[in-house]
Design a protein around this motif. Structure first.
Motif: not given
Length: 296
Positions: A221-224, A245-256, A271-278
């Motif tokens: 996972v990385t951020m834009t 098997p690598v899955t690459k994820i690109l998140l934007s701050p708006k996603d969070l 990020h407890e209720e966002g990224f951590w929970r996910q």
């Protein structure tokens, strides 16, 4: 969550200090090792460790040699390297976790260099899965284009120059992360486009074989707005895990729900209720919670 200080001994005899969180539930979901970023104390990840321990995981955090609670009396002249952090320190953490685990699932959450270096360990093929957050190895040519020159001057000119003058990198005094052993500072500051730089032919081959021996799922996972761990940097790093098997994820701050996240923020308690929970979806079930944010 209750935690206890635990001591790790690397294969070369170096002693490291970490913390162990037992799972809050009798039937644990797995055991998670948290690998820090370069120049970041393990304590920065303690809130995340307590969070996932409260939700069924046993957790091990630790400081690499030369950092935090694993820092020697003086760093001047220390030759500790990134390779040793993976080949020795992470390996010691992995073997410790394997000894204590009662679930058959030892997972890794790695941040920045911590999301890349597990492949150095001779036992890396025993990892059940890995969540790599901004995992790359600091090649300046992969930095965000708009920030490449100032980052190059800071980390690849100023850092090695100061390290040469002082025998270690005085990061804390400058407000640039923590102090670093000179081997780590040079390894980052003089990094080229190959993680095996500086290794002999046979040693480089052993390194590549170890990384290729990891065949379990990796969610990267990385951020834009991450100026270090750009998609280009992630691709370069994850290519070493050629059988996984690598899955690459690109998140934007708006996603969070935020305006800015960057390279270091995802382990902050906001990020407890966002990224951590996910992230629990992947750690518990191997499920990608960001399926609409996959990139090639």
């Amino acid at each position: 969550m209750e935690q206890r200080i635990t001591e790790l001994t690397a294969a070369d005899g170096v002693r490291l200090t970490g913390h162990w969180w037992p799972a809050a539930k009798p039937s644990a979901a797995g055991t998670v090792i948290i690998n820090p970023a370069t120049g970041v104390h393990a304590r920065y990840y303690h809130r995340y460790a307590a969070y996932i321990a409260a939700r069924g995981f046993a957790v091990l955090t630790y400081d690499y040699r030369g950092i935090g609670l694993s820092r020697p009396e003086t760093l001047k002249g220390s030759t500790f390297t990134w390779r040793q952090w993976g080949e020795q320190d992470f390996d010691a953490a992995l073997r410790h976790a394997l000894d204590l685990d009662c679930t058959g699932r030892v997972l890794v959450v790695g941040h920045s260099i911590g999301g890349f270096l597990p492949g150095y360990s001779p036992a890396s093929n025993q990892i059940a899965a890995m969540l790599s957050v901004g995992g790359q190895f600091g090649y300046w040519g992969d930095y965000a284009l708009t920030r490449r020159l100032p980052l190059f001057l800071k980390w690849h000119v100023a850092m090695p120059a100061m390290t040469l003058a002082l025998g270690y990198f005085p990061g804390k005094r400058l407000g640039w992360l923590e102090d670093l052993p000179k081997g780590v500072a040079y390894g980052w500051g003089l990094q080229q486009d190959r993680a095996e730089q500086g290794l002999s032919g046979q040693a480089a081959e052993v390194m590549r074989e170890r990384f290729a021996g990891v065949a379990t799922p990796i969610l990267s996972v990385t951020m834009t707005d991450d100026e270090f761990a750009t998609p280009k940097a992630i691709r370069r790093a994850m290519r070493y895990y050629s059988r996984a098997p690598v899955t690459k994820i690109l998140l934007s701050p708006k996603d969070l729900g935020l305006a800015r996240v960057g390279h270091f923020d995802l382990f902050h308690a906001r990020h407890e209720e966002g990224f951590w929970r996910q992230s629990l979806d992947f750690l518990r079930e191997g499920r990608n919670p960001w399926a609409d944010r996959v990139y090639i």
